[in-house]
Write a protein that holds these residues in place. Sequence first.
Motif, PDB file in Angstrom:
ATOM      1  N   ALA A  91       9.197  -4.764  -0.346  1.00 30.88           N
ATOM      2  CA  ALA A  91       7.761  -4.489  -0.698  1.00 30.88           C
ATOM      3  C   ALA A  91       6.733  -4.641   0.594  1.00 30.88           C
ATOM      4  O   ALA A  91       6.864  -5.486   1.360  1.00 30.88           O
ATOM      5  CB  ALA A  91       7.409  -5.680  -1.764  1.00 30.88           C
ATOM      6  N   GLU A  92       5.989  -3.622   0.713  1.00 26.38           N
ATOM      7  CA  GLU A  92       4.969  -3.736   2.053  1.00 26.38           C
ATOM      8  C   GLU A  92       3.748  -3.114   1.635  1.00 26.38           C
ATOM      9  O   GLU A  92       3.536  -2.347   0.586  1.00 26.38           O
ATOM     10  CB  GLU A  92       5.533  -3.021   3.098  1.00 26.38           C
ATOM     11  CG  GLU A  92       5.837  -1.610   3.217  1.00 26.38           C
ATOM     12  CD  GLU A  92       6.397  -0.831   4.120  1.00 26.38           C
ATOM     13  OE1 GLU A  92       5.992  -1.260   5.395  1.00 26.38           O
ATOM     14  OE2 GLU A  92       7.290  -0.003   4.275  1.00 26.38           O
ATOM     15  N   GLU A  93       2.711  -3.504   2.121  1.00 23.88           N
ATOM     16  CA  GLU A  93       1.175  -2.979   1.959  1.00 23.88           C
ATOM     17  C   GLU A  93       0.896  -2.193   3.103  1.00 23.88           C
ATOM     18  O   GLU A  93       1.210  -2.523   4.075  1.00 23.88           O
ATOM     19  CB  GLU A  93       0.410  -4.120   2.007  1.00 23.88           C
ATOM     20  CG  GLU A  93      -1.328  -3.856   1.661  1.00 23.88           C
ATOM     21  CD  GLU A  93      -1.846  -3.508   3.041  1.00 23.88           C
ATOM     22  OE1 GLU A  93      -2.937  -2.433   2.808  1.00 23.88           O
ATOM     23  OE2 GLU A  93      -1.379  -3.787   3.909  1.00 23.88           O
ATOM     24  N   LYS A  94       0.439  -0.873   2.704  1.00 21.39           N
ATOM     25  CA  LYS A  94       0.255  -0.195   3.729  1.00 21.39           C
ATOM     26  C   LYS A  94      -1.148   0.732   3.302  1.00 21.39           C
ATOM     27  O   LYS A  94      -1.355   1.302   2.234  1.00 21.39           O
ATOM     28  CB  LYS A  94       1.175   1.295   3.913  1.00 21.39           C
ATOM     29  CG  LYS A  94       1.477   1.572   5.491  1.00 21.39           C
ATOM     30  CD  LYS A  94       2.484   2.519   5.370  1.00 21.39           C
ATOM     31  CE  LYS A  94       3.712   2.078   6.418  1.00 21.39           C
ATOM     32  NZ  LYS A  94       4.750   2.995   6.451  1.00 21.39           N
ATOM     33  N   ASN A  95      -2.181   0.625   4.021  1.00 11.90           N
ATOM     34  CA  ASN A  95      -3.450   0.926   3.855  1.00 11.90           C
ATOM     35  C   ASN A  95      -3.861   0.959   2.433  1.00 11.90           C
ATOM     36  O   ASN A  95      -4.518   1.687   1.777  1.00 11.90           O
ATOM     37  CB  ASN A  95      -3.603   2.651   4.074  1.00 11.90           C
ATOM     38  CG  ASN A  95      -2.980   3.017   5.558  1.00 11.90           C
ATOM     39  OD1 ASN A  95      -3.522   2.535   6.438  1.00 11.90           O
ATOM     40  ND2 ASN A  95      -2.246   3.978   5.708  1.00 11.90           N
ATOM     41  N   GLY A  96      -3.982  -0.316   1.962  1.00  8.33           N
ATOM     42  CA  GLY A  96      -4.161  -0.798   0.588  1.00  8.33           C
ATOM     43  C   GLY A  96      -3.489  -0.164  -0.429  1.00  8.33           C
ATOM     44  O   GLY A  96      -3.769  -0.554  -1.506  1.00  8.33           O
ATOM     45  N   GLU A  97      -2.163   0.269  -0.187  1.00  7.91           N
ATOM     46  CA  GLU A  97      -1.301   0.600  -1.236  1.00  7.91           C
ATOM     47  C   GLU A  97       0.024  -0.338  -1.069  1.00  7.91           C
ATOM     48  O   GLU A  97       0.520  -0.605  -0.148  1.00  7.91           O
ATOM     49  CB  GLU A  97      -0.951   2.186  -1.103  1.00  7.91           C
ATOM     50  CG  GLU A  97      -2.076   3.124  -1.419  1.00  7.91           C
ATOM     51  CD  GLU A  97      -1.414   4.424  -1.214  1.00  7.91           C
ATOM     52  OE1 GLU A  97      -0.487   4.769  -0.727  1.00  7.91           O
ATOM     53  OE2 GLU A  97      -2.200   5.365  -1.791  1.00  7.91           O
ATOM     54  N   LEU A  98       0.497  -0.474  -2.368  1.00  7.85           N
ATOM     55  CA  LEU A  98       1.637  -1.257  -2.458  1.00  7.85           C
ATOM     56  C   LEU A  98       2.938  -0.484  -2.592  1.00  7.85           C
ATOM     57  O   LEU A  98       2.950   0.394  -3.254  1.00  7.85           O
ATOM     58  CB  LEU A  98       1.719  -2.309  -3.769  1.00  7.85           C
ATOM     59  CG  LEU A  98       3.145  -3.018  -4.000  1.00  7.85           C
ATOM     60  CD1 LEU A  98       3.370  -4.162  -2.847  1.00  7.85           C
ATOM     61  CD2 LEU A  98       2.859  -3.570  -5.350  1.00  7.85           C
ATOM     62  N   ILE A  99       3.934  -0.433  -1.665  1.00 11.37           N
ATOM     63  CA  ILE A  99       5.089   0.230  -1.353  1.00 11.37           C
ATOM     64  C   ILE A  99       6.392  -0.421  -1.955  1.00 11.37           C
ATOM     65  O   ILE A  99       6.575  -1.444  -1.240  1.00 11.37           O
ATOM     66  CB  ILE A  99       4.951   1.237  -0.111  1.00 11.37           C
ATOM     67  CG1 ILE A  99       3.601   1.970   0.069  1.00 11.37           C
ATOM     68  CG2 ILE A  99       6.305   1.785  -0.183  1.00 11.37           C
ATOM     69  CD1 ILE A  99       3.536   2.461   1.545  1.00 11.37           C
ATOM     70  N   LEU A 100       7.130  -0.059  -2.637  1.00  5.10           N
ATOM     71  CA  LEU A 100       8.422  -0.595  -2.873  1.00  5.10           C
ATOM     72  C   LEU A 100       9.255   0.327  -2.720  1.00  5.10           C
ATOM     73  O   LEU A 100       9.186   1.572  -3.036  1.00  5.10           O
ATOM     74  CB  LEU A 100       8.482  -0.832  -4.589  1.00  5.10           C
ATOM     75  CG  LEU A 100       7.700  -2.144  -4.861  1.00  5.10           C
ATOM     76  CD1 LEU A 100       8.126  -1.926  -6.441  1.00  5.10           C
ATOM     77  CD2 LEU A 100       7.944  -3.484  -4.564  1.00  5.10           C
ATOM     78  N   ARG A 101      10.447   0.080  -1.721  1.00  4.87           N
ATOM     79  CA  ARG A 101      11.396   0.865  -1.529  1.00  4.87           C
ATOM     80  C   ARG A 101      12.905   0.298  -1.517  1.00  4.87           C
ATOM     81  O   ARG A 101      12.816  -1.017  -1.292  1.00  4.87           O
ATOM     82  CB  ARG A 101      11.424   1.874  -0.484  1.00  4.87           C
ATOM     83  CG  ARG A 101      11.048   1.072   0.863  1.00  4.87           C
ATOM     84  CD  ARG A 101      10.416   1.891   2.027  1.00  4.87           C
ATOM     85  NE  ARG A 101      10.061   0.821   3.156  1.00  4.87           N
ATOM     86  CZ  ARG A 101      10.556   0.395   4.346  1.00  4.87           C
ATOM     87  NH1 ARG A 101      11.807   0.726   4.495  1.00  4.87           N
ATOM     88  NH2 ARG A 101      10.039  -0.523   5.187  1.00  4.87           N
ATOM     89  N   PRO A 102      13.824   0.948  -2.006  1.00  5.37           N
ATOM     90  CA  PRO A 102      15.256   0.209  -1.815  1.00  5.37           C
ATOM     91  C   PRO A 102      15.680  -0.118  -0.583  1.00  5.37           C
ATOM     92  O   PRO A 102      15.296   0.447   0.406  1.00  5.37           O
ATOM     93  CB  PRO A 102      16.241   1.374  -2.257  1.00  5.37           C
ATOM     94  CG  PRO A 102      15.363   2.430  -3.021  1.00  5.37           C
ATOM     95  CD  PRO A 102      14.103   2.171  -2.421  1.00  5.37           C
ATOM     96  N   ALA A 103      16.067  -1.480  -0.332  1.00  5.10           N
ATOM     97  CA  ALA A 103      16.685  -1.896   0.857  1.00  5.10           C
ATOM     98  C   ALA A 103      17.872  -1.707   1.199  1.00  5.10           C
ATOM     99  O   ALA A 103      18.777  -1.425   0.291  1.00  5.10           O
ATOM    100  CB  ALA A 103      16.449  -3.388   0.923  1.00  5.10           C
ATOM    101  N   ALA A 104      18.092  -1.354   2.471  1.00  8.00           N
ATOM    102  CA  ALA A 104      19.566  -0.935   2.867  1.00  8.00           C
ATOM    103  C   ALA A 104      20.177  -2.194   3.130  1.00  8.00           C
ATOM    104  O   ALA A 104      19.670  -2.908   4.041  1.00  8.00           O
ATOM    105  CB  ALA A 104      19.668   0.014   4.033  1.00  8.00           C
ATOM    106  N   VAL A 105      21.277  -2.707   2.689  1.00 13.04           N
ATOM    107  CA  VAL A 105      21.813  -3.736   2.775  1.00 13.04           C
ATOM    108  C   VAL A 105      23.261  -3.541   3.546  1.00 13.04           C
ATOM    109  O   VAL A 105      23.953  -2.721   3.052  1.00 13.04           O
ATOM    110  CB  VAL A 105      22.345  -4.652   1.527  1.00 13.04           C
ATOM    111  CG1 VAL A 105      23.088  -6.099   1.760  1.00 13.04           C
ATOM    112  CG2 VAL A 105      20.982  -5.172   0.677  1.00 13.04           C
TER     113      VAL A 105
END
Length: 83
Positions: free
Chosen positions: A33-47
């Motif tokens: 989960a990260e915040e970028k330019n006021g947006e919340l972005i969720l992306r699958p993590a590569a483990v």
Amino acid sequence: MRQHLTISKKGQVTLPAELRKKMGLEAGGTVIAEEKNGELILRPAAVVEIDLYTDEQIDGWDEEDRLDAQTRDMILNKLSEKA
């Protein structure tokens, strides 16, 4: 695909099954989960699974890979010829 999700008192959200399937997410999986330019972005993590090696193992590999003086000189000569 836009969906409205509800945040629980604990700050948890449930990702819809269709979205989890599409993104290849399973129970126990990890997302970033990260915040970028006021947006919340969720992306699958590569483990990535890693192996840990002892200093003795690494020293052994270094010894196995060590070049004798004749081979080292031959390689250095070939490299200098190309330069």
